[in-house]
Design an enzyme around this catalytic site. Structure first.
Site, PDB file in Angstrom:
ATOM      1  N   GLU A 190      16.186  -2.525   5.511  1.00 57.56           N
ATOM      2  CA  GLU A 190      14.886  -1.871   5.319  1.00 57.56           C
ATOM      3  C   GLU A 190      15.033  -0.341   5.351  1.00 57.56           C
ATOM      4  O   GLU A 190      14.355   0.372   4.612  1.00 57.56           O
ATOM      5  CB  GLU A 190      13.888  -2.310   6.396  1.00 57.56           C
ATOM      6  CG  GLU A 190      13.560  -3.798   6.406  1.00 57.56           C
ATOM      7  CD  GLU A 190      12.596  -4.250   5.299  1.00 57.56           C
ATOM      8  OE1 GLU A 190      12.113  -3.393   4.525  1.00 57.56           O
ATOM      9  OE2 GLU A 190      12.341  -5.465   5.209  1.00 57.56           O
TER      10      GLU A 190
ATOM     11  N   GLU B 159      -2.954  -3.113   0.596  1.00 52.94           N
ATOM     12  CA  GLU B 159      -1.964  -3.521  -0.400  1.00 52.94           C
ATOM     13  C   GLU B 159      -2.554  -3.780  -1.787  1.00 52.94           C
ATOM     14  O   GLU B 159      -2.444  -4.871  -2.336  1.00 52.94           O
ATOM     15  CB  GLU B 159      -1.207  -4.758   0.076  1.00 52.94           C
ATOM     16  CG  GLU B 159       0.101  -4.976  -0.671  1.00 52.94           C
ATOM     17  CD  GLU B 159       1.030  -5.935   0.050  1.00 52.94           C
ATOM     18  OE1 GLU B 159       0.574  -7.006   0.448  1.00 52.94           O
ATOM     19  OE2 GLU B 159       2.205  -5.583   0.209  1.00 52.94           O
TER      20      GLU B 159
ATOM     21  N   HIS C  42      12.231  -7.045  -2.219  1.00 51.76           N
ATOM     22  CA  HIS C  42      11.660  -8.165  -1.471  1.00 51.76           C
ATOM     23  C   HIS C  42      11.325  -9.378  -2.324  1.00 51.76           C
ATOM     24  O   HIS C  42      11.323 -10.495  -1.808  1.00 51.76           O
ATOM     25  CB  HIS C  42      10.406  -7.713  -0.711  1.00 51.76           C
ATOM     26  CG  HIS C  42      10.728  -7.010   0.586  1.00 51.76           C
ATOM     27  ND1 HIS C  42      11.431  -5.831   0.621  1.00 51.76           N
ATOM     28  CD2 HIS C  42      10.469  -7.336   1.871  1.00 51.76           C
ATOM     29  CE1 HIS C  42      11.571  -5.465   1.885  1.00 51.76           C
ATOM     30  NE2 HIS C  42      11.004  -6.353   2.667  1.00 51.76           N
TER      31      HIS C  42
END
Ligand code: MG
Length: 358
Positions: A184, A230, A241
């Site tokens: 990440e 989002e 992802h």
């Protein structure tokens, strides 16, 4: 101490400081009217840190009840949350009381979901103890649990009262867990910060741990503040992802950890971006070299068609389309909406089962 302010609907601070674990009780007092605290943690983390957190809470006059569950993603389901609700109700927790989530990503997601839903929402404080949780999952207010059909399918947006990050907790982590978080960390450089990416290439992680955490949470803070639910920019955080989740799914969520799957997903998307003319040549190669520096895998032995199929169940699909995150170059990312049936052709850079090393 380093402080990162998060300006979401419910603003809060991310505080980064060695030893902050021992001041947890003072922050609960400062940020809430709580009289009671339930500390949610797992049986790996508890022996290391529960007693320190307990002492700090009790020294501040709070009554404390632990909820300790078996460590691992397998615990992140509604059954465990049901047991936690029982503890909260038996302890007669009220809306002014607080949950402390002491642990990694699973802990924060699950404890946060319980806090979002018990009594229609009570306060919680994130005390992330893994690198992945410190740089990523503890920030942004996403909470949730898995269903047998997929990861994070039930959840809620619920911002914490604060995130307390103690970099010293990384010292007790087995090496693979630090590596996992680096997936990440590298992602943040890829999507937003070329200078940060370069720093990861040239310098050592151990010498800059607080800088690294601060940079990552600041990038995530900026993105999340502009897009709390989002709808647009936040999708950029999903770089690597879509295929990462597909790889996790193909491995039944046990063959490979999240950060490692994301590393492979980033490499595959950079390759696909180069192949399809969206991404500057050489980008995938730089990502591969950086992943290798931090012992992250860069290839996965599965057919592109299987990955594309597995990716179709991802939450990022939008009707018959899928939103892919691509890089123009390191530090500059964008989303591309693609019809689902074109996904396989887009990511299939050569034949199935190729080795990504040239
Ligand atoms: Mg992630």
């Amino acid at each position: 101490m380093r402080t990162v302010h998060v300006h979401t609907g419910d603003p809060y601070d991310i505080l980064i400081e060695r030893g902050i674990l021992d001041r947890c009780g003072a922050y609960v007092k400062e940020l809430s009217q709580a009289e009671k605290v339930v500390v949610v943690t797992d049986d790996n983390v508890a022996p290391h840190y529960f007693w320190r957190v307990l002492n700090s809470l009790e020294q501040n006059g709070l009554s404390v009840k632990p909820f300790i569950y078996p460590a691992g993603e397998a615990s992140k389901h509604l059954g465990t949350v049901g047991e936690l609700y029982q503890v909260l109700a038996d302890f007669r927790m009220t809306r002014k009381d607080v949950i402390v989530a002491l642990g990694g990503g699973v802990c924060g997601d699950m404890a946060g979901f319980a806090a979002a839903t018990y009594l229609r929402g009570i306060g919680f404080i994130q005390v992330p103890t893994s690198l992945l949780a410190q740089v990523d999952s503890s920030v942004g207010g996403k909470t949730g649990v898995d269903l047998p059909q997929g990861k994070n399918l039930v959840g809620a947006f619920h911002q914490p009262l604060a995130v307390l990050i103690d970099p010293d907790t990384l010292n007790t982590l087995p090496e693979p867990f630090v590596t996992d978080g680096m997936g990440e960390v590298i992602k943040y450089g890829c999507i937003k910060d070329a200078a940060f990416f370069e720093k990861l290439e040239t310098e050592s992680f151990a010498d800059h741990i607080e800088d690294i955490i601060e940079t990552c949470v600041s990038i995530k803070r900026d993105v999340v503040s502009r897009d709390e639910r989002e709808k647009g920019e936040r999708m950029l955080l999903n770089f690597g992802h879509t295929l990462g989740h597909a790889i996790e799914k193909l491995g039944d969520f046990s063959a490979i950890t999240h950060g490692k799957a994301v590393a492979i997903g980033m490499v595959l998307m950079a390759r696909a971006g180069e192949q399809n003319g969206y991404t500057e040549k050489g980008t995938a190669e730089r990502i591969i070299r950086l992943c290798e520096k931090y012992q992250l895998p860069t290839e996965w032995n599965a057919a592109f068609s299987d990955m594309a199929e597995a990716a179709k169940g991802d939450k990022k699909t939008a009707g018959s389309d899928i939103n892919l995150v691509l890089l123009k170059t390191i530090g500059d990312s964008f989303t591309l909406r693609l019809p689902l049936e074109e996904l396989n052709g887009f990511i299939d850079t050569t034949a199935p089962n190729i080795s990504l090393e040239e």
